[in-house]
Write a protein that holds these residues in place. Structure first.
Motif, PDB file in Angstrom:
ATOM      1  N   GLY A   1     -15.443  -2.391 -13.734  1.00 11.71           N
ATOM      2  CA  GLY A   1     -14.308  -1.884 -12.979  1.00 11.71           C
ATOM      3  C   GLY A   1     -13.137  -1.544 -13.879  1.00 11.71           C
ATOM      4  N   SER A   2     -12.363  -0.546 -13.474  1.00 10.14           N
ATOM      5  CA  SER A   2     -11.181  -0.149 -14.230  1.00 10.14           C
ATOM      6  C   SER A   2     -10.272   0.670 -13.333  1.00 10.14           C
ATOM      7  N   GLY A   3      -9.002   0.713 -13.716  1.00 16.90           N
ATOM      8  CA  GLY A   3      -8.057   1.588 -13.035  1.00 16.90           C
ATOM      9  C   GLY A   3      -7.496   1.022 -11.748  1.00 16.90           C
ATOM     10  N   HIS A   4      -6.839   1.920 -10.975  1.00 19.21           N
ATOM     11  CA  HIS A   4      -6.126   1.529  -9.770  1.00 19.21           C
ATOM     12  C   HIS A   4      -7.070   1.002  -8.698  1.00 19.21           C
ATOM     13  N   LEU A   5      -6.613   0.009  -7.953  1.00 18.91           N
ATOM     14  CA  LEU A   5      -7.345  -0.506  -6.800  1.00 18.91           C
ATOM     15  C   LEU A   5      -6.838   0.204  -5.555  1.00 18.91           C
ATOM     16  N   ALA A   6      -7.774   0.683  -4.741  1.00 21.71           N
ATOM     17  CA  ALA A   6      -7.421   1.514  -3.592  1.00 21.71           C
ATOM     18  C   ALA A   6      -7.477   0.717  -2.302  1.00 21.71           C
ATOM     19  N   ALA A   7      -6.653   1.106  -1.346  1.00 23.45           N
ATOM     20  CA  ALA A   7      -6.714   0.544  -0.003  1.00 23.45           C
ATOM     21  C   ALA A   7      -7.907   1.147   0.738  1.00 23.45           C
ATOM     22  N   GLY A   8      -8.475   0.368   1.664  1.00 22.00           N
ATOM     23  CA  GLY A   8      -9.589   0.866   2.461  1.00 22.00           C
ATOM     24  C   GLY A   8     -10.871   1.037   1.687  1.00 22.00           C
ATOM     25  N   GLU A   9     -11.003   0.350   0.547  1.00 24.39           N
ATOM     26  CA  GLU A   9     -12.220   0.413  -0.273  1.00 24.39           C
ATOM     27  C   GLU A   9     -12.680  -1.013  -0.574  1.00 24.39           C
ATOM     28  N   PHE A  10     -13.999  -1.171  -0.728  1.00 22.64           N
ATOM     29  CA  PHE A  10     -14.512  -2.451  -1.173  1.00 22.64           C
ATOM     30  C   PHE A  10     -13.996  -2.760  -2.574  1.00 22.64           C
TER      31      PHE A  10
ATOM     32  N   THR B   1     -16.277 -10.116  -2.004  1.00 19.14           N
ATOM     33  CA  THR B   1     -15.909  -8.714  -1.775  1.00 19.14           C
ATOM     34  C   THR B   1     -14.752  -8.675  -0.794  1.00 19.14           C
ATOM     35  N   PHE B   2     -13.711  -7.949  -1.156  1.00 20.78           N
ATOM     36  CA  PHE B   2     -12.527  -7.826  -0.313  1.00 20.78           C
ATOM     37  C   PHE B   2     -12.262  -6.360  -0.005  1.00 20.78           C
ATOM     38  N   ALA B   3     -11.481  -6.138   1.028  1.00 22.06           N
ATOM     39  CA  ALA B   3     -10.970  -4.795   1.323  1.00 22.06           C
ATOM     40  C   ALA B   3      -9.566  -4.948   1.884  1.00 22.06           C
ATOM     41  N   ARG B   4      -8.605  -4.307   1.259  1.00 18.76           N
ATOM     42  CA  ARG B   4      -7.237  -4.311   1.782  1.00 18.76           C
ATOM     43  C   ARG B   4      -7.071  -3.045   2.617  1.00 18.76           C
ATOM     44  N   GLY B   5      -7.034  -3.220   3.934  1.00 16.00           N
ATOM     45  CA  GLY B   5      -7.067  -2.078   4.834  1.00 16.00           C
ATOM     46  C   GLY B   5      -8.481  -1.856   5.326  1.00 16.00           C
ATOM     47  N   ASP B   6      -8.650  -1.035   6.326  1.00 11.84           N
ATOM     48  CA  ASP B   6      -9.941  -0.836   6.976  1.00 11.84           C
ATOM     49  C   ASP B   6     -10.841   0.052   6.124  1.00 11.84           C
ATOM     50  N   PRO B   7     -11.992  -0.466   5.659  1.00  8.70           N
ATOM     51  CA  PRO B   7     -12.903   0.363   4.863  1.00  8.70           C
ATOM     52  C   PRO B   7     -13.804   1.251   5.706  1.00  8.70           C
ATOM     53  N   GLY B   8     -13.732   1.111   7.028  1.00  7.58           N
ATOM     54  CA  GLY B   8     -14.551   1.940   7.907  1.00  7.58           C
ATOM     55  C   GLY B   8     -15.693   1.174   8.535  1.00  7.58           C
TER      56      GLY B   8
ATOM     57  N   VAL C   1       0.861  -1.190   0.000  1.00  6.49           N
ATOM     58  CA  VAL C   1       0.000   0.000   0.000  1.00  6.49           C
ATOM     59  C   VAL C   1       0.890   1.230   0.000  1.00  6.49           C
ATOM     60  N   GLU C   2       0.732   2.053  -1.019  1.00  6.64           N
ATOM     61  CA  GLU C   2       1.507   3.281  -1.135  1.00  6.64           C
ATOM     62  C   GLU C   2       0.568   4.432  -1.486  1.00  6.64           C
ATOM     63  N   ASP C   3       0.496   5.411  -0.588  1.00  9.58           N
ATOM     64  CA  ASP C   3      -0.365   6.585  -0.806  1.00  9.58           C
ATOM     65  C   ASP C   3      -1.804   6.176  -1.096  1.00  9.58           C
ATOM     66  N   GLY C   4      -2.272   5.150  -0.377  1.00 12.80           N
ATOM     67  CA  GLY C   4      -3.663   4.731  -0.504  1.00 12.80           C
ATOM     68  C   GLY C   4      -3.971   3.868  -1.701  1.00 12.80           C
ATOM     69  N   VAL C   5      -2.945   3.495  -2.476  1.00  7.12           N
ATOM     70  CA  VAL C   5      -3.144   2.678  -3.680  1.00  7.12           C
ATOM     71  C   VAL C   5      -2.429   1.350  -3.499  1.00  7.12           C
ATOM     72  N   LEU C   6      -3.034   0.265  -3.967  1.00 10.77           N
ATOM     73  CA  LEU C   6      -2.380  -1.039  -3.941  1.00 10.77           C
ATOM     74  C   LEU C   6      -1.301  -1.085  -5.012  1.00 10.77           C
ATOM     75  N   VAL C   7      -0.115  -1.560  -4.624  1.00  7.38           N
ATOM     76  CA  VAL C   7       1.041  -1.566  -5.513  1.00  7.38           C
ATOM     77  C   VAL C   7       1.661  -2.954  -5.506  1.00  7.38           C
ATOM     78  N   ARG C   8       2.002  -3.422  -6.692  1.00  6.66           N
ATOM     79  CA  ARG C   8       2.656  -4.724  -6.811  1.00  6.66           C
ATOM     80  C   ARG C   8       3.848  -4.609  -7.750  1.00  6.66           C
ATOM     81  N   ASP C   9       4.996  -5.039  -7.268  1.00  6.41           N
ATOM     82  CA  ASP C   9       6.233  -4.954  -8.051  1.00  6.41           C
ATOM     83  C   ASP C   9       6.505  -3.534  -8.524  1.00  6.41           C
ATOM     84  N   GLY C  10       6.206  -2.584  -7.646  1.00 10.36           N
ATOM     85  CA  GLY C  10       6.482  -1.196  -7.943  1.00 10.36           C
ATOM     86  C   GLY C  10       5.496  -0.513  -8.859  1.00 10.36           C
TER      87      GLY C  10
END
Length: 395
Positions: free
Chosen positions: A229-238, A259-266, A179-188
């Motif tokens: 769906g499209s684009g970046h996957l965010a942390a703390g989101e469904f 349904t998954f959430a990486r990080g606390d969605p609230g 997780v970098e700046d709220g975005v899921l990152v893999r291999d940079g």
């Protein structure tokens, strides 16, 4: 298909209406065609259910394969009815119509029922040749297809196993990302919906399955049930992942959503997930032979409404909350009979259905949980073997 197709309801309809046969004119992508003929081809061919059996009319190109692969009682090639001569004299379309009329006459068929999607040009042409053509509007073949044989259930189960492997591959990507700046990152590189879909498709291909599209939707996109769906996957989101593949050989489909959430969605998002899971459990518990799809849908709505969220039952104009039906049949089509909806009829042993409640709101995101089950005499068998959990894991 290893188990024989029981066309008794179709034959009863023909007898009741005093019709000689039932005619399908379509290629193998038409599920009724594939089901009745036990055969599939990329170009249109004709299947006739007559009093003396099931008969196919195919091109010379498909003749040998149709003889060996189809479930028909007889297979004829176009040349047996002078197709090439008729085509040379009358043109391609009328030549085909005259050939088909000769095929029907050879099987003593003067009156036929046809499905609603039967080609208008073929119907009108046959009428000009003296054949009585009547559209069948009740979907009799779809109703027959709704009750699966044990062989069909096993094919769907096998597709669902491939589906589970694809879901596991997708979940692993989400779970193992940084997780970098709220975005899921893999291999940079930011992990995107497209990258996860690619992994899903590759996994399915390795298991002999494929799909045209799948859903990997994050955040507000997940609040639209059919947003791919499209684009970046965010942390703390469904992140809603809905996979609905078909086996490339048998054509039978699977269907599953997690349904998954990486990080606390609230807190509110977690509450919505818990309510959806409770509704999913209530839907499963309501299933048994003899109950209606409408009753199962009501059981799901009760849970969601009692928790304070809207459904289309409580507000037909709702655009947030539970804004679709509880489920649908799955077989050769991903969406087929029966329906688990306000108009859903009686469930019978052998019906394969999805149970897929969800709660949607662009301000919070969307959550959906879906399993595929087969109705049995005393309840149901779950064809899905995949844990239900909000937090992804690599275990």
């Amino acid at each position: 298909m290893d188990d024989p197709v029981d066309l008794t309801p179709l034959r009863a309809m023909l007898e009741q209406r005093d019709l000689d046969g039932y005619l399908i004119d379509a290629d193998g992508s038409n599920s009724d065609q594939r089901y009745v003929s036990g055969f599939t081809a990329p170009d249109p061919y004709q299947t006739l259910v007559a009093r003396d059996g099931v008969h196919l009319l195919v091109s010379g190109l498909e003749f040998g394969r149709a003889q060996s692969d189809s479930a028909a009682d007889s297979v004829s090639r176009l040349s047996a009815y002078d197709y090439h001569e008729r085509r040379a004299e009358h043109g391609r379309n009328e030549g085909m119509i005259r050939t088909l009329a000769a095929f029907l006459s050879d099987h003593n068929v003067d009156t036929v029922a046809v499905p609603q999607e039967f080609p208008t040009g073929t119907a009108d042409g046959l009428r000009e040749q003296g054949v009585t053509v009547t559209a069948e509007t009740e979907g009799v073949v779809q109703k027959i297809r709704a009750t699966k044989t044990p062989w069909e259930v096993n094919q769907i189960r096998a597709t669902q196993r491939a589906n589970e492997a694809a879901m596991a591959a997708a979940e692993t990507l989400v779970a193992s990302a940084d997780v970098e700046d709220g975005v899921l990152v893999r291999d940079g590189t930011p992990l995107t919906s497209e990258r996860v879909k690619e992994e899903i498709e590759i996994t399915l291909l390795r298991h002999g399955c494929g799909l045209d599209e799948t859903i990997v939707a994050c955040g507000a996109d997940a609040a639209d049930p059919h947003n791919r769906g499209s684009g970046h996957l965010a942390a703390g989101e469904f992140i809603v992942i809905d996979i609905f593949p078909q086996d490339k050989e048998t054509g039978y489909a699977g269907d599953m959503t997690r349904t998954f959430a990486r990080g606390d969605p609230g807190e509110e998002a977690r509450r919505r997930y818990a309510v959806t899971e409770a509704a999913y459990e209530a839907g499963l518990e309501a299933v048994e032979a003899g109950v209606t799809g409408a009753a199962v849908h009501d059981a799901v709505c009760d849970v969601i409404e009692d928790a304070g969220y809207e459904t289309l039952r409580s507000d037909p104009d709702a655009d947030t909350g539970f804004i679709h039906s509880t489920g649908h049949g799955v077989g050769l089509d991903v969406h087929e009979e029966p329906r688990v909806s306000p108009s859903g009829g009686e469930l019978e042993p052998g019906h394969v259905i999805s149970i897929e409640p969800g709660i949607y709101d662009p301000a919070v995101g969307g959550v959906r949980i879906e399993d595929l089950i087969v109705v049995t005499e005393d309840g149901y068998e779950n064809l899905t073997d995949y844990r239900v959990a909000l937090d992804p894991t690599t275990e």
